[in-house]
Design a protein around this motif. Sequence first.
Motif, PDB file in Angstrom:
ATOM      1  N   ILE A 202      16.672  -1.531  44.762  1.00  0.00           N
ATOM      2  CA  ILE A 202      16.665  -0.972  46.116  1.00  0.00           C
ATOM      3  C   ILE A 202      17.312   0.404  46.114  1.00  0.00           C
ATOM      4  N   ALA A 203      18.415   0.549  45.392  1.00  0.00           N
ATOM      5  CA  ALA A 203      19.083   1.851  45.309  1.00  0.00           C
ATOM      6  C   ALA A 203      18.171   2.886  44.661  1.00  0.00           C
ATOM      7  N   ASP A 204      17.454   2.484  43.611  1.00  0.00           N
ATOM      8  CA  ASP A 204      16.525   3.417  42.957  1.00  0.00           C
ATOM      9  C   ASP A 204      15.368   3.779  43.880  1.00  0.00           C
ATOM     10  N   LEU A 205      14.913   2.812  44.674  1.00  0.00           N
ATOM     11  CA  LEU A 205      13.823   3.073  45.614  1.00  0.00           C
ATOM     12  C   LEU A 205      14.263   4.065  46.687  1.00  0.00           C
ATOM     13  N   ARG A 206      15.467   3.886  47.197  1.00  0.00           N
ATOM     14  CA  ARG A 206      15.973   4.791  48.232  1.00  0.00           C
ATOM     15  C   ARG A 206      16.166   6.209  47.700  1.00  0.00           C
ATOM     16  N   SER A 207      16.608   6.312  46.460  1.00  0.00           N
ATOM     17  CA  SER A 207      16.926   7.622  45.891  1.00  0.00           C
ATOM     18  C   SER A 207      15.701   8.353  45.362  1.00  0.00           C
ATOM     19  N   GLY A 208      14.572   7.644  45.258  1.00  0.00           N
ATOM     20  CA  GLY A 208      13.373   8.264  44.719  1.00  0.00           C
ATOM     21  C   GLY A 208      13.225   8.134  43.220  1.00  0.00           C
ATOM     22  N   ARG A 209      14.167   7.456  42.563  1.00  0.00           N
ATOM     23  CA  ARG A 209      14.065   7.260  41.116  1.00  0.00           C
ATOM     24  C   ARG A 209      13.010   6.220  40.756  1.00  0.00           C
ATOM     25  N   LEU A 210      12.610   5.394  41.727  1.00  0.00           N
ATOM     26  CA  LEU A 210      11.618   4.348  41.508  1.00  0.00           C
ATOM     27  C   LEU A 210      10.415   4.627  42.391  1.00  0.00           C
ATOM     28  N   GLU A 211       9.238   4.615  41.792  1.00  0.00           N
ATOM     29  CA  GLU A 211       8.000   4.871  42.528  1.00  0.00           C
ATOM     30  C   GLU A 211       7.284   3.542  42.807  1.00  0.00           C
ATOM     31  N   PRO A 212       7.076   3.204  44.075  1.00  0.00           N
ATOM     32  CA  PRO A 212       6.367   1.952  44.378  1.00  0.00           C
ATOM     33  C   PRO A 212       4.933   1.978  43.873  1.00  0.00           C
ATOM     34  N   ALA A 213       4.436   0.846  43.458  1.00  0.00           N
ATOM     35  CA  ALA A 213       3.041   0.724  43.021  1.00  0.00           C
ATOM     36  C   ALA A 213       2.172   0.370  44.218  1.00  0.00           C
ATOM     37  N   LEU A 214       2.271   1.194  45.270  1.00  0.00           N
ATOM     38  CA  LEU A 214       1.560   0.975  46.516  1.00  0.00           C
ATOM     39  C   LEU A 214       0.923   2.286  46.972  1.00  0.00           C
ATOM     40  N   PRO A 215      -0.156   2.224  47.748  1.00  0.00           N
ATOM     41  CA  PRO A 215      -0.748   3.449  48.299  1.00  0.00           C
ATOM     42  C   PRO A 215       0.173   4.069  49.341  1.00  0.00           C
ATOM     43  N   GLU A 216      -0.290   5.144  49.976  1.00  0.00           N
ATOM     44  CA  GLU A 216       0.594   5.841  50.921  1.00  0.00           C
ATOM     45  C   GLU A 216       0.916   5.017  52.155  1.00  0.00           C
ATOM     46  N   ARG A 217       0.194   3.923  52.362  1.00  0.00           N
ATOM     47  CA  ARG A 217       0.518   3.007  53.447  1.00  0.00           C
ATOM     48  C   ARG A 217       0.254   1.583  52.980  1.00  0.00           C
ATOM     49  N   ALA A 218       0.954   0.652  53.594  1.00  0.00           N
ATOM     50  CA  ALA A 218       0.764  -0.765  53.290  1.00  0.00           C
ATOM     51  C   ALA A 218       1.112  -1.548  54.537  1.00  0.00           C
ATOM     52  N   ALA A 219       0.613  -2.768  54.623  1.00  0.00           N
ATOM     53  CA  ALA A 219       0.823  -3.584  55.815  1.00  0.00           C
ATOM     54  C   ALA A 219       1.276  -4.981  55.436  1.00  0.00           C
ATOM     55  N   LEU A 220       2.037  -5.590  56.333  1.00  0.00           N
ATOM     56  CA  LEU A 220       2.419  -6.994  56.222  1.00  0.00           C
ATOM     57  C   LEU A 220       1.935  -7.669  57.493  1.00  0.00           C
ATOM     58  N   PHE A 221       1.187  -8.747  57.346  1.00  0.00           N
ATOM     59  CA  PHE A 221       0.517  -9.348  58.498  1.00  0.00           C
ATOM     60  C   PHE A 221       0.802 -10.840  58.592  1.00  0.00           C
ATOM     61  N   GLY A 222       1.108 -11.299  59.818  1.00  0.00           N
ATOM     62  CA  GLY A 222       1.202 -12.722  60.090  1.00  0.00           C
ATOM     63  C   GLY A 222       2.521 -13.366  59.733  1.00  0.00           C
ATOM     64  N   LEU A 223       3.521 -12.579  59.358  1.00  0.00           N
ATOM     65  CA  LEU A 223       4.830 -13.147  59.068  1.00  0.00           C
ATOM     66  C   LEU A 223       5.485 -13.581  60.374  1.00  0.00           C
ATOM     67  N   SER A 224       6.222 -14.676  60.346  1.00  0.00           N
ATOM     68  CA  SER A 224       6.923 -15.162  61.537  1.00  0.00           C
ATOM     69  C   SER A 224       8.406 -14.830  61.503  1.00  0.00           C
ATOM     70  N   ALA A 225       8.900 -14.363  60.362  1.00  0.00           N
ATOM     71  CA  ALA A 225      10.314 -14.003  60.245  1.00  0.00           C
ATOM     72  C   ALA A 225      10.475 -13.010  59.101  1.00  0.00           C
ATOM     73  N   VAL A 226      11.548 -12.242  59.158  1.00  0.00           N
ATOM     74  CA  VAL A 226      11.869 -11.285  58.101  1.00  0.00           C
ATOM     75  C   VAL A 226      13.298 -11.561  57.653  1.00  0.00           C
ATOM     76  N   SER A 227      13.482 -11.891  56.371  1.00  0.00           N
ATOM     77  CA  SER A 227      14.821 -12.153  55.862  1.00  0.00           C
ATOM     78  C   SER A 227      15.584 -10.840  55.692  1.00  0.00           C
ATOM     79  N   SER A 228      16.885 -10.946  55.507  1.00  0.00           N
ATOM     80  CA  SER A 228      17.700  -9.743  55.320  1.00  0.00           C
ATOM     81  C   SER A 228      17.280  -8.988  54.066  1.00  0.00           C
TER      82      SER A 228
END
Length: 269
Positions: A202-228
């Motif tokens: 998470i720290a690497d993702l925030r700092s830009g040291r880690l590049e997500p393997a995702l396109p410029e947008r992504a979606a999450l659908f149908g979840l009923s809860a989000v954990s911490s």
Amino acid sequence: MTLYINHATHLPTLARPLTSTLSSPLADPFQAEVVCVPTVGVRDWLQQQLALVLGATDHCDGIVANIDMVFPNRFMAAALGQPIHATGPWDIERLTWTVLQVLDSGVVEVPGRGGATKPDGSNTRGTYSTARRIADMFDRYANNRPQMLQQWKAGHDGDGTEDERGAVVPLPGDHVWQARLWRAVRESIGVATIAEQFPDLIADLRSGRLEPALPERAALFGLSAVSSAQLALLQALAQVRDIYLHLIHPSPVAWRNCPHQLAGRLVPR
């Protein structure tokens, strides 16, 4: 980049803003969209609904193509840099067989098994189904409660929390077998799960040291809860990607009045 939030009481209502988003193509038309779904049923239903709109004429003859609909564990891995279709020893299918092997070894006693291991180590009734349920449970822990697996890796039979003195809160006695079994499975696999590395990733993702393997947008659908843990991931991911979170919620009044609404740190739009 932004984290967009939609919530509704019914899936059809929730699908409309997602369809609107997907109607605009990505910058690279050959890159697949990524949509995270909670279950196989939601995935199949959503594919049908999208086909009624995307590319459709008045005859509802559209088609859904080049959309990767993945489950939360695969989405988390992709958000933290692993290719979307990569496989590993912690995938549920492979994890099930490792759990089965550890169960058959008899190193950890698991309550409620359908049968017992014979002296020669052969399987007995119900063992595979038990292994599958346990693998699914470990997978949910990795996605929703990585702090607990971090404690287990450190040798503590904790529940993922700490008391006011910073001491690990222990698991109830009838759940301690889970920690012991997970450590035996972890030793058998010999490869760290993402949950163990979650804070650093998470720290690497925030700092830009880690590049997500995702396109410029992504979606999450149908979840009923989000954990911490999921919330921390989405907040970090939204710094480098546009994220569309579509939550199903049974009551608009309860949503407005809930003091824990997304931990009070996000503003619904």
